[in-house]
Design a protein around this motif. Structure first.
Motif, short mmCIF file in Angstrom:
data_model
loop_
_atom_site.label_atom_id
_atom_site.label_comp_id
_atom_site.label_asym_id
_atom_site.label_seq_id
_atom_site.Cartn_x
_atom_site.Cartn_y
_atom_site.Cartn_z
N GLY A 191 90.60 24.02 9.45
CA GLY A 191 90.52 24.59 10.87
C GLY A 191 89.28 24.26 11.79
N GLU A 192 88.98 24.97 12.64
CA GLU A 192 87.83 24.84 13.55
C GLU A 192 86.68 25.46 13.16
OE1 GLU A 192 88.04 22.64 16.25
OE2 GLU A 192 90.21 22.18 15.64
N PRO A 193 85.68 24.95 13.50
CA PRO A 193 84.30 25.63 13.14
C PRO A 193 84.10 27.03 14.03
CG PRO A 193 83.80 23.82 14.66
CD PRO A 193 85.25 23.49 14.06
N VAL A 194 83.49 27.91 13.33
CA VAL A 194 83.52 29.20 13.82
C VAL A 194 81.86 29.60 14.22
CG1 VAL A 194 83.34 31.68 13.15
CG2 VAL A 194 84.99 30.10 12.18
N MET A 195 81.83 30.09 15.61
CA MET A 195 80.47 30.28 16.18
C MET A 195 80.15 31.73 15.35
SD MET A 195 79.59 30.33 20.12
CE MET A 195 77.98 30.07 20.55
N PHE A 196 79.33 31.70 14.21
CA PHE A 196 78.99 32.79 13.62
C PHE A 196 77.95 33.59 14.37
CE2 PHE A 196 80.44 29.97 10.08
CZ PHE A 196 81.27 31.13 9.42
N GLN A 197 76.99 32.91 15.11
CA GLN A 197 76.03 33.95 15.62
C GLN A 197 76.56 34.45 16.84
OE1 GLN A 197 72.73 30.98 16.93
NE2 GLN A 197 73.22 29.56 15.12
N ALA A 198 77.98 34.43 17.57
CA ALA A 198 78.50 34.87 18.38
C ALA A 198 79.13 36.12 18.01
CB ALA A 198 79.41 34.16 19.21
N LYS A 199 79.27 36.25 16.45
CA LYS A 199 80.13 37.45 16.19
C LYS A 199 78.82 38.80 15.95
CE LYS A 199 83.84 34.70 13.96
NZ LYS A 199 84.62 35.52 14.85
N ALA A 200 79.25 39.68 16.52
CA ALA A 200 78.21 40.83 16.50
C ALA A 200 78.60 41.74 14.82
CB ALA A 200 78.71 42.09 17.23
N GLY A 201 79.39 41.27 14.33
CA GLY A 201 79.61 41.88 12.94
C GLY A 201 78.71 41.25 11.79
N TRP A 202 78.08 40.17 12.09
CA TRP A 202 77.28 39.31 11.37
C TRP A 202 75.82 39.92 11.44
CZ3 TRP A 202 77.51 34.93 7.97
CH2 TRP A 202 78.73 34.36 7.82
N PHE A 203 75.67 40.46 12.55
CA PHE A 203 74.20 40.92 12.95
C PHE A 203 73.47 41.86 11.89
CE2 PHE A 203 71.07 43.71 15.10
CZ PHE A 203 70.16 42.80 15.61
N LEU A 204 74.21 42.90 11.40
CA LEU A 204 73.64 43.90 10.66
C LEU A 204 73.52 43.50 9.10
CD1 LEU A 204 72.79 46.84 10.16
CD2 LEU A 204 75.05 47.59 9.72
N PRO A 205 74.27 43.00 8.63
CA PRO A 205 74.43 42.19 7.35
C PRO A 205 73.13 41.21 7.27
CG PRO A 205 76.59 42.10 7.65
CD PRO A 205 75.86 42.54 9.13
N VAL A 206 73.11 40.33 8.34
CA VAL A 206 72.08 39.34 8.29
C VAL A 206 70.67 40.00 8.24
CG1 VAL A 206 70.88 37.44 9.54
CG2 VAL A 206 73.29 37.42 9.19
N VAL A 207 70.44 40.98 9.09
CA VAL A 207 68.85 41.57 9.52
C VAL A 207 68.70 42.09 7.92
CG1 VAL A 207 67.85 43.41 10.38
CG2 VAL A 207 69.37 42.06 11.71
N VAL A 208 69.52 43.08 7.36
CA VAL A 208 69.33 43.83 6.14
C VAL A 208 68.87 42.61 4.86
CG1 VAL A 208 70.35 45.14 4.36
CG2 VAL A 208 70.45 45.72 6.75
N ILE A 209 69.98 41.65 4.74
CA ILE A 209 69.74 40.73 3.67
C ILE A 209 68.40 39.85 3.98
CG2 ILE A 209 70.76 38.47 2.79
CD1 ILE A 209 73.56 39.82 3.09
#
Length: 319
Positions: A167-185
């Motif tokens: 499939g196509e690459p995903v723009m992870f940085q534009a997904k708000a759902g990634w923000f909280l886990p990335v901050v905590v981890i």
């Protein structure tokens, strides 16, 4: 024959307290000299700027200054609580800080307990050194690596995703759902080793004879941890917890600012970045000051309340 007694000094006499104070200052002059720079810096950069909070109650004009700008009362505070985006910012801050507290605070305690059980000093010191080195790395560098790993063009995450699923690459940085886990981890990874040092120091103060007596009585390692180790470091845990609760209405600006982008800012904005945007980028100084003052007052109340509760239930407090 009566023994001569030393006449009692009446501390209420004029000049007695002053002389005692001068003697104390002379005897501790070198300690006071070393402390003086810290006191001056704290006053200049922490207490003196508090006078600037007056503009939260003004329609501040940089030309008219503090004394020439008109007072408007709680106008900016009303705007803070009436603006839907401001309420979202407060909600985001509380959620992010609470998750950070729930997952980040126990992590160094657990690591300290595990390191305390190691018998190989070489391995123990190696793990401890590796775990606390990230503390000295700037958030700019850490989140720069994250952005490279999640980029559309050759990012590690997208390369693995396309290799396994296509499939196509995903723009992870534009997904708000990634923000909280990335901050905590990322916060756990960066600070777990540094905070572990405090708990290891507390563990070193526990009397080894308590463990020996418990082992003789047949207590296993888990029971020794529950009934000796944790109660032994409880004062340290409670003091750090009280201080951590003051950050429920605050986040790490460096971390969050370097992680936010235009795609997700409206959804994940927090108080620190909101103050920066409103105060620095939009030059809304009174409103930004009102937001910062509200944040500071709530943090102070949280510290006082948590300290009172800790003193009531555990007899441990910071003052």
């Amino acid at each position: 024959m009566e023994l001569a007694t030393k006449p009692e000094v009446n501390v209420k006499q004029p000049g007695v307290k002053q002389r005692q104070l001068l003697r104390t200052i002379r005897s501790q002059k070198w300690l006071l000299l070393f402390v003086a720079p810290a006191v001056v810096l704290t006053f200049v950069f922490s207490y003196l700027p508090m006078f600037g909070n007056i503009i939260a109650f003004q329609d501040y004009d940089i030309v008219k200054g503090f004394f020439g700008s008109p007072f408007v009362g709680f106008k900016h505070f009303k705007e803070l609580f009436q603006d839907p985006h401001s309420l979202l910012v407060i909600k985001n801050t509380v959620i992010l800080s609470t998750c950070n507290l729930i997952f980040t605070f126990p992590a160094p305690i657990l690591l300290a307990l595990l390191l305390n059980e190691l018998r190989s000093m070489v391995f123990k010191r190696t793990v401890q050194t590796i775990s606390y080195l990230p503390h000295f790395i700037s958030w700019v560098i850490i989140l720069g690596f994250y952005k490279e790993m999640t980029s559309l063009d050759g990012g590690l995450f997208n390369e693995i995703k396309m290799y396994l699923y296509g499939g196509e690459p995903v723009m992870f940085q534009a997904k708000a759902g990634w923000f909280l886990p990335v901050v905590v981890i990322s916060n756990i990874w960066k600070e777990i080793g540094w905070n572990t040092i405090i708990f290891l120091a507390a563990l070193s103060g526990i009397d080894e004879q308590l463990y020996e007596a418990a082992a003789i009585d047949g207590a296993g390692k888990l029971k020794r941890v529950l009934h000796i180790t944790l109660p032994g470091i409880l004062p340290t845990i409670m003091i750090l917890l009280i201080l951590s609760l003051s950050h429920i209405f605050g986040t790490n600006f460096d971390q969050v600012y370097n992680l936010i982008n235009v795609h997700i800012q409206d959804k994940v904005d927090v108080l620190e970045t909101y103050v920066f945007t409103e105060g620095i980028e939009k030059a809304r100084f009174p409103f930004a000051t009102a937001v910062g003052l509200f944040q500071g007052v709530i943090s102070f109340i949280l510290v006082v309340v948590s300290n009172k509760l800790s003193k009531k239930f555990t007899e441990i407090s910071i003052w």
